[in-house]
Design a protein around this motif. Structure first.
Motif, PDB file in Angstrom:
ATOM      1  N   ALA A  42     -41.383   7.821  57.280  1.00 37.79           N
ATOM      2  CA  ALA A  42     -41.867   7.902  55.901  1.00 37.79           C
ATOM      3  C   ALA A  42     -40.924   7.176  54.952  1.00 37.79           C
ATOM      4  O   ALA A  42     -41.371   6.411  54.100  1.00 37.79           O
ATOM      5  N   LEU A  43     -39.623   7.380  55.104  1.00 36.59           N
ATOM      6  CA  LEU A  43     -38.650   6.710  54.240  1.00 36.59           C
ATOM      7  C   LEU A  43     -38.745   5.198  54.392  1.00 36.59           C
ATOM      8  O   LEU A  43     -38.714   4.463  53.402  1.00 36.59           O
ATOM      9  N   LYS A  44     -38.871   4.736  55.622  1.00 42.51           N
ATOM     10  CA  LYS A  44     -38.996   3.296  55.870  1.00 42.51           C
ATOM     11  C   LYS A  44     -40.265   2.757  55.215  1.00 42.51           C
ATOM     12  O   LYS A  44     -40.260   1.699  54.588  1.00 42.51           O
ATOM     13  N   HIS A  45     -41.354   3.491  55.341  1.00 47.61           N
ATOM     14  CA  HIS A  45     -42.629   3.070  54.753  1.00 47.61           C
ATOM     15  C   HIS A  45     -42.547   3.046  53.222  1.00 47.61           C
ATOM     16  O   HIS A  45     -43.101   2.153  52.581  1.00 47.61           O
ATOM     17  N   LEU A  46     -41.851   4.020  52.653  1.00 44.30           N
ATOM     18  CA  LEU A  46     -41.728   4.096  51.195  1.00 44.30           C
ATOM     19  C   LEU A  46     -41.004   2.887  50.614  1.00 44.30           C
ATOM     20  O   LEU A  46     -41.236   2.520  49.465  1.00 44.30           O
ATOM     21  N   GLU A  47     -40.133   2.256  51.411  1.00 43.77           N
ATOM     22  CA  GLU A  47     -39.379   1.096  50.930  1.00 43.77           C
ATOM     23  C   GLU A  47     -40.277  -0.097  50.633  1.00 43.77           C
ATOM     24  O   GLU A  47     -39.965  -0.907  49.773  1.00 43.77           O
ATOM     25  N   THR A  48     -41.381  -0.220  51.360  1.00 44.00           N
ATOM     26  CA  THR A  48     -42.202  -1.427  51.263  1.00 44.00           C
ATOM     27  C   THR A  48     -43.630  -1.180  50.783  1.00 44.00           C
ATOM     28  O   THR A  48     -44.340  -2.124  50.465  1.00 44.00           O
ATOM     29  N   THR A  60     -41.274  20.910  58.782  1.00 45.40           N
ATOM     30  CA  THR A  60     -40.456  20.824  59.995  1.00 45.40           C
ATOM     31  C   THR A  60     -40.723  19.515  60.718  1.00 45.40           C
ATOM     32  O   THR A  60     -41.577  19.438  61.593  1.00 45.40           O
ATOM     33  N   LEU A  61     -39.986  18.502  60.307  1.00 48.35           N
ATOM     34  CA  LEU A  61     -40.070  17.182  60.929  1.00 48.35           C
ATOM     35  C   LEU A  61     -38.886  17.033  61.875  1.00 48.35           C
ATOM     36  O   LEU A  61     -37.873  17.718  61.724  1.00 48.35           O
ATOM     37  N   PRO A  62     -38.967  16.136  62.848  1.00 50.01           N
ATOM     38  CA  PRO A  62     -37.912  16.061  63.862  1.00 50.01           C
ATOM     39  C   PRO A  62     -36.571  15.512  63.378  1.00 50.01           C
ATOM     40  O   PRO A  62     -35.562  15.716  64.035  1.00 50.01           O
ATOM     41  N   LEU A  69     -37.247  15.223  52.234  1.00 45.44           N
ATOM     42  CA  LEU A  69     -38.151  14.101  51.972  1.00 45.44           C
ATOM     43  C   LEU A  69     -38.807  14.247  50.599  1.00 45.44           C
ATOM     44  O   LEU A  69     -38.912  13.277  49.843  1.00 45.44           O
ATOM     45  N   CYS A  70     -39.209  15.451  50.254  1.00 44.60           N
ATOM     46  CA  CYS A  70     -39.812  15.693  48.944  1.00 44.60           C
ATOM     47  C   CYS A  70     -38.806  15.379  47.834  1.00 44.60           C
ATOM     48  O   CYS A  70     -39.165  14.769  46.818  1.00 44.60           O
ATOM     49  N   GLU A  71     -37.554  15.761  48.018  1.00 43.64           N
ATOM     50  CA  GLU A  71     -36.521  15.469  47.017  1.00 43.64           C
ATOM     51  C   GLU A  71     -36.321  13.963  46.854  1.00 43.64           C
ATOM     52  O   GLU A  71     -36.157  13.476  45.732  1.00 43.64           O
ATOM     53  N   VAL A  72     -36.349  13.211  47.965  1.00 44.99           N
ATOM     54  CA  VAL A  72     -36.227  11.753  47.894  1.00 44.99           C
ATOM     55  C   VAL A  72     -37.400  11.173  47.111  1.00 44.99           C
ATOM     56  O   VAL A  72     -37.228  10.297  46.259  1.00 44.99           O
TER      57      VAL A  72
END
Length: 134
Positions: A42-48, A60-62, A69-72
């Motif tokens: 998700a973080l990688k996808h959010l970059e682009t 509960t993600l691995p 993630l919500c805070e980011v």
């Protein structure tokens, strides 16, 4: 759901739930459901990626917690106002409170029906217009 809704980021590590929620969201009228299996993905996808109309995520993600993630997402200027719905098997009051503190707009505990999910999505989407792709 309104036909102009475009994109939702669905962050769920369990393939069964990811497919089920993706199907529910497409049934609601979202044109694009981006299914992401982990917080890092998700973080990688959010970059682009363009800004979505909705983020739907598990707690509960691995690799990265849904709270983190919500805070980011909330600290990302382009996404700070995107509605976030947490969908989780963790259904204690403290889990809901922590998700709210992290910036979630709504919370839905598993298990649930398609109707319950649709109602919850509509509730968190109220007041948010669709985000047009640029």
């Amino acid at each position: 759901m309104e036909p102009q809704l475009q994109t939702v980021f669905l962050v769920e590590d369990a393939p069964f739930f990811r497919k089920m929620l993706g199907d529910y969201l497409r049934d609601m009228g979202f044109e694009e459901v981006v299914e992401l299996p982990s917080g890092r993905a998700a973080l990688k996808h959010l970059e682009t990626a363009s800004c979505p109309d909705l983020v739907c995520l598990d707690l509960t993600l691995p690799d990265i917690s849904g709270y983190d993630l919500c805070e980011v997402i909330r600290r990302t200027p382009a996404m700070k106002d995107v509605p976030v719905l947490v969908v989780s098997a963790r259904d204690l009051p403290e889990d809901k409170a922590h998700a709210e503190e992290a910036g979630a707009n709504g919370y839905l505990g598993k298990p649930f029906t398609q109707e319950e999910f649709s109602r919850r999505v509509q509730q968190v989407m109220k007041g948010y217009g669709p985000r047009r792709k640029s």
